[in-house]
Each structure stands twice: as structure tokens, then as C-alpha cells.
Design a protein around this motif. Structure first.
Motif: not given
Length: 184
Positions: A105, A139-140, A144, A147, A169, A173
Motif C-alpha cells: 500500500y 491491489g485494493e 489500486r 500513489h 491510487n 496521500q
């Protein structure tokens, strides 16, 4: 804080080269690790994966400077979390919801953990960070990927005058960061 400027093309980074230049770019960022500085990216296209920023460092994108993230998730290093930096605890729940490991992530084109006085500054809409829609089937939500920018526990962050787009993503973030200025 030093006022040193490091133009990436003076340090082996090549504009408009189709090969990934992550290592050469990171070597320029690492010149700023001890005393800070400005990493200047001139007009041109540059392909990279994971880059790590340090305290007292500015990434300066001149007009027409375009940083493209790799289209392959495996190219993105997941940087170790420095001692003393506490990550957001609720992020650990992501694996419970989506089965994505926490480490994956944290992939991003540009990362900073616990740094101070960092900035990404462009000269307008032609200063670009483009994630190339890097997609991760593991990924999610089944897609995803990395980032664009992943900053955690950073202080005095400035982000202005650039375009960020097509990231797999979040574009930005920023977790547990303080004193943030974002404009244009």
C-alpha cells in the motif's frame, strides 16, 4: 538549510529517455540527505519508480518537466519506515478489507517519512507528475497501484503549481502531516 541546487541532467539523468532512471534520480535526491537542497528537473520526460525525499529538500519541476511513474508495480520499492515514525494505525485495516499487504500500500512515485521542510513546486500546468495508471490486480479493489505522493509524519510541506494525474491510487496521500500548503 543549504541553498544548493542540483539539476538532475548534470548528474546523469537523461531527458526523453525511455528507460527507467530511478537510480540516477535517487542519487540526486541523496545529495540533499545531509544538508538539503533543491532537485531541479528541466523540461523533458523522465521515467522513474519510487523516489525518496529527505528533509529540507525541494523537488522543483521547471515548465515542461514531466515525471512519469513506471507502469510495472514491481518497480516500486517500498522504503523501510524509519525508527520513531509512527504510521497511521488505521491503515493496517486495509489488509482486512482488501487483502492488500500494508507494505504494498505504501508504494508511490515520491515518498517521505518523518521529514521536515519538504516541497514539490512546479512552474505551472506543464510541470507534471503522471502515474501512467499503474494498475495492480492484487491491489485494493482489484486495481489500486502506487500513489503519486505518499508523505507521512512530515512537517512544513509545500505543494504548488504542478499537475498530478493518472495514479493507480491516491494522487496525494498525506498522513499525520502538519503545516501543509497546497495550491494550484
Amino acid at each position: 538549510i543549504t541553498t544548493m541546487k542540483y539539476r538532475v541532467t548534470d548528474y546523469g539523468v537523461k531527458a526523453n529517455c525511455d528507460a527507467l532512471q530511478t537510480k540516477a534520480f535517487q542519487e540526486v535526491f541523496d545529495l540533499c540527505k545531509e544538508q538539503g537542497g533543491t532537485v531541479v528537473v528541466p523540461k523533458g520526460k523522465y521515467y522513474v519508480a519510487a523516489l525518496r525525499m529527505w528533509s529540507n529538500t525541494t523537488l522543483y519541476l521547471e515548465s515542461g518537466a514531466e515525471i512519469y511513474g513506471s507502469e510495472d508495480c514491481e518497480d516500486y520499492e517500498v522504503f523501510p519506515i524509519p525508527e520513531g515514525v509512527e504510521m497511521r494505525s488505521d491503515m493496517e485495516v486495509i489488509s482486512q478489507y482488501y487483502g492488500t499487504p500494508w507494505e504494498a500500500y505504501r508504494r508511490a512515485i515520491i515518498t517521505a517519512y518523518g521529514e521536515k521542510n519538504i516541497a514539490i513546486i512546479g512552474e505551472g500546468e506543464t510541470s507534471v507528475i503522471d502515474g501512467c495508471d499503474c494498475f495492480d490486480p492484487d491491489g485494493e479493489e482489484g486495481f489500486r497501484g502506487p500513489h503519486g505522493v505518499f508523505f507521512t509524519n512530515c512537517e512544513n510541506v509545500v505543494m504548488k503549481n504542478y499537475t498530478i494525474k493518472r495514479n493507480g491510487n491516491f494522487m496525494h496521500q498525506l498522513d499525520n502531516c502538519r503545516d501543509i500548503l497546497m495550491e494550484n
